[in-house]
Design an enzyme around this catalytic site. Sequence first.
Site, PDB file in Angstrom:
ATOM      1  N   CYS A 116       0.814  -1.218   0.000  1.00 59.64           N
ATOM      2  CA  CYS A 116       0.000   0.000   0.000  1.00 59.64           C
ATOM      3  C   CYS A 116       0.848   1.268   0.000  1.00 59.64           C
ATOM      4  O   CYS A 116       0.421   2.310  -0.488  1.00 59.64           O
ATOM      5  CB  CYS A 116      -0.929   0.011   1.214  1.00 59.64           C
ATOM      6  SG  CYS A 116      -1.954  -1.453   1.294  1.00 59.64           S
ATOM      7  N   HIS A 283      -4.140   7.049   0.965  1.00 52.75           N
ATOM      8  CA  HIS A 283      -4.229   5.722   0.355  1.00 52.75           C
ATOM      9  C   HIS A 283      -5.630   5.189   0.632  1.00 52.75           C
ATOM     10  O   HIS A 283      -6.120   5.263   1.764  1.00 52.75           O
ATOM     11  CB  HIS A 283      -3.170   4.796   0.967  1.00 52.75           C
ATOM     12  CG  HIS A 283      -3.479   3.352   0.769  1.00 52.75           C
ATOM     13  ND1 HIS A 283      -3.700   2.808  -0.476  1.00 52.75           N
ATOM     14  CD2 HIS A 283      -3.628   2.326   1.657  1.00 52.75           C
ATOM     15  CE1 HIS A 283      -3.964   1.518  -0.345  1.00 52.75           C
ATOM     16  NE2 HIS A 283      -3.933   1.201   0.933  1.00 52.75           N
ATOM     17  N   ASN A 313      -9.966  -1.075  -2.866  1.00 54.31           N
ATOM     18  CA  ASN A 313      -8.557  -0.802  -2.525  1.00 54.31           C
ATOM     19  C   ASN A 313      -7.675  -1.354  -3.649  1.00 54.31           C
ATOM     20  O   ASN A 313      -7.573  -2.572  -3.820  1.00 54.31           O
ATOM     21  CB  ASN A 313      -8.249  -1.479  -1.189  1.00 54.31           C
ATOM     22  CG  ASN A 313      -6.806  -1.290  -0.732  1.00 54.31           C
ATOM     23  OD1 ASN A 313      -5.936  -0.931  -1.521  1.00 54.31           O
ATOM     24  ND2 ASN A 313      -6.549  -1.564   0.533  1.00 54.31           N
TER      25      ASN A 313
HETATM   26  N1  ACO Z   1     -19.370 -10.053   4.689  1.00 51.50           N
HETATM   27  C1  ACO Z   1     -20.085 -10.391   5.759  1.00 51.50           C
HETATM   28  N2  ACO Z   1     -19.544 -10.718   6.950  1.00 51.50           N
HETATM   29  C2  ACO Z   1     -18.205 -10.688   7.032  1.00 51.50           C
HETATM   30  C3  ACO Z   1     -17.388 -10.337   5.956  1.00 51.50           C
HETATM   31  C4  ACO Z   1     -18.011 -10.023   4.740  1.00 51.50           C
HETATM   32  N3  ACO Z   1     -17.330  -9.656   3.636  1.00 51.50           N
HETATM   33  N4  ACO Z   1     -16.107 -10.406   6.359  1.00 51.50           N
HETATM   34  C5  ACO Z   1     -16.092 -10.767   7.641  1.00 51.50           C
HETATM   35  N5  ACO Z   1     -17.374 -10.946   8.048  1.00 51.50           N
HETATM   36  C6  ACO Z   1     -17.849 -11.333   9.370  1.00 51.50           C
HETATM   37  C7  ACO Z   1     -16.805 -12.074  10.177  1.00 51.50           C
HETATM   38  O1  ACO Z   1     -16.801 -13.437   9.844  1.00 51.50           O
HETATM   39  C8  ACO Z   1     -17.298 -11.825  11.585  1.00 51.50           C
HETATM   40  O2  ACO Z   1     -18.346 -12.719  11.840  1.00 51.50           O
HETATM   41  P1  ACO Z   1     -18.569 -13.331  13.333  1.00 51.50           P
HETATM   42  O3  ACO Z   1     -18.802 -12.147  14.214  1.00 51.50           O
HETATM   43  O4  ACO Z   1     -19.749 -14.206  13.148  1.00 51.50           O
HETATM   44  O5  ACO Z   1     -17.295 -14.044  13.638  1.00 51.50           O
HETATM   45  C9  ACO Z   1     -17.880 -10.418  11.516  1.00 51.50           C
HETATM   46  O6  ACO Z   1     -18.126 -10.159  10.135  1.00 51.50           O
HETATM   47  C10 ACO Z   1     -16.955  -9.361  12.055  1.00 51.50           C
HETATM   48  O7  ACO Z   1     -15.636  -9.594  11.533  1.00 51.50           O
HETATM   49  P2  ACO Z   1     -14.451  -8.647  11.849  1.00 51.50           P
HETATM   50  O8  ACO Z   1     -13.267  -9.099  11.088  1.00 51.50           O
HETATM   51  O9  ACO Z   1     -14.341  -8.508  13.337  1.00 51.50           O
HETATM   52  O10 ACO Z   1     -15.005  -7.313  11.233  1.00 51.50           O
HETATM   53  P3  ACO Z   1     -14.503  -5.862  11.450  1.00 51.50           P
HETATM   54  O11 ACO Z   1     -15.554  -5.073  12.094  1.00 51.50           O
HETATM   55  O12 ACO Z   1     -13.134  -5.802  12.027  1.00 51.50           O
HETATM   56  O13 ACO Z   1     -14.402  -5.374   9.942  1.00 51.50           O
HETATM   57  C11 ACO Z   1     -12.719  -4.985   8.301  1.00 51.50           C
HETATM   58  C12 ACO Z   1     -13.518  -6.020   9.067  1.00 51.50           C
HETATM   59  C13 ACO Z   1     -13.658  -4.209   7.374  1.00 51.50           C
HETATM   60  C14 ACO Z   1     -11.686  -5.697   7.454  1.00 51.50           C
HETATM   61  C15 ACO Z   1     -12.077  -4.035   9.320  1.00 51.50           C
HETATM   62  O14 ACO Z   1     -11.365  -4.744  10.299  1.00 51.50           O
HETATM   63  C16 ACO Z   1     -11.164  -3.057   8.677  1.00 51.50           C
HETATM   64  O15 ACO Z   1     -11.602  -2.156   8.015  1.00 51.50           O
HETATM   65  N6  ACO Z   1      -9.860  -3.226   8.858  1.00 51.50           N
HETATM   66  C17 ACO Z   1      -8.865  -2.438   8.176  1.00 51.50           C
HETATM   67  C18 ACO Z   1      -8.266  -3.299   7.178  1.00 51.50           C
HETATM   68  C19 ACO Z   1      -8.195  -2.685   5.848  1.00 51.50           C
HETATM   69  O16 ACO Z   1      -8.717  -1.656   5.553  1.00 51.50           O
HETATM   70  N7  ACO Z   1      -7.478  -3.356   5.007  1.00 51.50           N
HETATM   71  C20 ACO Z   1      -7.292  -2.888   3.694  1.00 51.50           C
HETATM   72  C21 ACO Z   1      -6.088  -3.499   3.155  1.00 51.50           C
HETATM   73  S1  ACO Z   1      -4.729  -3.036   4.023  1.00 51.50           S
HETATM   74  C22 ACO Z   1      -4.391  -1.519   3.620  1.00 51.50           C
HETATM   75  O17 ACO Z   1      -4.562  -1.144   2.505  1.00 51.50           O
HETATM   76  C23 ACO Z   1      -3.912  -0.686   4.687  1.00 51.50           C
END
Ligand code: ACO
Length: 356
Positions: A116, A283, A313
Amino acid sequence: MPSTKIAGIGFYVPEKVVTNFDLMRHMDTTDEWIQERSGIVERRYVERHEETTASIGAKAARIAIERAGITKEEVDFIVFATLSPDYFFPGCGVLMQRELGITHTEIGALDIRNQCSGFVYGLTVADQFVRSGMYKNVLLVGAEVHSMGLDFTTRGRNVSVLFGDGAGAVVLQPTDEPGQGILTSKLHSDGTHAEQLALICPGAHGGYHAKKMGMDVDFGFDENLEFGELFVTQKMLDDAMTYPVMDGQLVFKTAVTKFPEVIREVLDDQGLSVADIDLFIPHQANLRISQFVQRKLGLPDGKVWNNIQRYGNTTAATIPIALCEAWEAGKVKKGDLVCIAAFGSGFTWAASLIRW
Ligand code: ACO
């Protein structure tokens, strides 16, 4: 000593639009979940087997070269940033050189592996070459084809829904105009959480890092071999280890701390403040991260450009795509102070200030 200006900029995104509803046909997810957590509505995917990271990089590059008012033969150095290269080796730099039809060899090509942060790292490297007088027309490209390497089953939904394909490019040239160009850049890295946002297999690690970090993982390596090892084992394929992994919450927490830190660092370096920024291009990792950073800095909506809603992304490509869109929309004018910043896998993070 001259400084480095962006003389031309271009971007390319594939035509195929993939909505959240399209993804719902392949995995257990919802449009609501994706939009609420990431802001993403749709993304673009390449035409399978018709386009690659190097080829879409070339499409963006042609536009940047034309806008810089040079010919492709005048490009004297290529910097290519990607985490989704066409080949393990050689890198996309030479593949794009071939794709562009640059046949002369008075040119160098360097590949950047900073995910990234790849574009900001690439910009900083290119800036040094231009300032030193070594090169006069550096072509810097950030491009990704994620759609070839994601797990489109429910197992991979936490990662797959976030990413899209695209490419952005700039041509960098020296300028003697006082105060113009790249004013400063700051780069950072911390390998502590290398495996928390990563694509670990295939690779030449042989389980070394996992063992050292106390991770209990069986990669399926053949213990009976006298020497040598395979990059990919059957177990890696069977257990879906060949897809990216991400600890989303750790990435989120770290990103929202590091973004403001590095932005303040570049501003302090130049004796400037947040109020001096005319346009901030974060980003495009996640709209929630960008909004959090914007609030923390106290920047108004009109000074921030986000497009993750439409492209997802695109990793090394997000900043040049967003910068080009903003420029095309008339949001970047001569004399404006533009701040770009990134955080991602590594972890690595970085920011630059550019006087347009
Ligand atoms: N659709 C539906 N449900 C989903 C999905 C999906 N696509 N993905 C995960 N879930 C579920 C999980 O299985 C979990 O279910 P459970 O509670 O039954 O176990 C629930 O949703 C919550 O999962 P979490 O991983 O805890 O969700 P969170 O609220 O953390 O959101 C996310 C996930 C969006 C990835 C968040 O953590 C985030 O934004 N993190 C930043 C990461 C990022 O932006 N990465 C980009 C790439 S890296 C970069 O460019 C910097």
